[in-house]
Design an enzyme around this catalytic site. Sequence first.
Site, PDB file in Angstrom:
ATOM      1  N   HIS A  30     -10.543 -23.445 -41.017  1.00 41.06           N
ATOM      2  CA  HIS A  30     -10.413 -22.454 -42.078  1.00 41.06           C
ATOM      3  C   HIS A  30      -9.150 -22.809 -42.847  1.00 41.06           C
ATOM      4  CE1 HIS A  30      -9.875 -17.968 -43.443  1.00 41.06           C
ATOM      5  NE2 HIS A  30     -10.192 -18.777 -44.424  1.00 41.06           N
TER       6      HIS A  30
ATOM      7  N   GLU B   7      -5.627 -15.576 -36.849  1.00 42.20           N
ATOM      8  CA  GLU B   7      -7.045 -15.385 -36.575  1.00 42.20           C
ATOM      9  C   GLU B   7      -7.513 -16.361 -35.513  1.00 42.20           C
ATOM     10  OE1 GLU B   7      -9.665 -17.413 -39.858  1.00 42.20           O
ATOM     11  OE2 GLU B   7      -8.076 -16.321 -40.889  1.00 42.20           O
TER      12      GLU B   7
END
Length: 290
Positions: A165, A113
């Site tokens: 994240h 991502e």
Amino acid sequence: MYRFVRFITLFILISLLNNTDNLLFKSRLSTIKIGSFNLRRYSLAKATSTNAVNTHISKILQRYDLIFLQEIIDTSNDNQVVNLLLNHIDKKSKIKKYAAIISPPLGSTSYKERLVYLYKKKSSKIKILSSYVYNGSVSKMFERQPFILHIELSSFGKIIFIGTHLKPDSVYDEFRHLRTVIDQLKEKSSIILLGDFNADCSYLNNVKKKEMRNTYFSEFQWLIDDRTETNLLESCSYDRIIVSSGINQWKKVNWKPKTNGTFQFDKKFKLTKKLALQISDHYPVEVDIY
Ligand SMILES: *[C@@H]1O[C@H](CO)[C@@H](O)[C@H](O)[C@H]1NC(C)=O
Ligand SMILES: *[C@@H]1O[C@H](CO)[C@@H](O)[C@H](O)[C@H]1NC(C)=O
């Protein structure tokens, strides 16, 4: 005479009110709203979906002067997905309202991502200085290396954003290593850590949370407390904003009390659970800083 006194009192009252108004106006001018939002697998399919998802996402994003996004899935070489997202925000308007700072695809497996900062382009309050993916001695410890952004806030000075994240299965280790990332920064200014830390429930128990607060991040303030649910499916506060509080070398980040929390878009926009979850299973977390 009596009427005159009344008149004078009224006059003084009105001037006072005017003054507070000015003060309020001034502080409003110099604050910026920052946030972090896990956009739940925002891929080409999601960016081109024809339902209301993108309309609502655009509305949410426009609350912020600066927002850090996670789970942007874009394998293209020309930032196709992020450009679609920006187009949704601009829609019919000719001027570009937001600009994006985009990381390369991050991740050790085939699932990758991008981490993205969006910021209001016309805002004269924010000056972007630099951005980079952390690549220091503990970079191998992260599934996705932190994405770091240096800005200058006109009313305040330099601030370093550490966007992250964390991987659910190794939250404890990655979280501890964020401390190393901070200690390796060459510049000692104010720091804001933000993102989906998965820092709660089954991924980080209370004992470890306490250890993080008291041992690793004792000079920091946690602006999203453990009772603030940041997730729509579970009662967990995964998403966090953690700021330096002026102890030791890290300068204090000024934030406005009561502006910290989540933006509950499902309730605000009166959405069905189904539509809300298509937008995200996370709420954005936010705070006003000045
Ligand atoms: C990180 O640093 C190493 C060694 O200096 C270099 O080989 C590598 O290309 C860097 N990676 C990134 C993503 O910048
Ligand atoms: C806002 O931050 C303060 C200071 O850390 C904390 O006491 C408060 O609970 C936070 N509010 C929310 C909604 O998380």
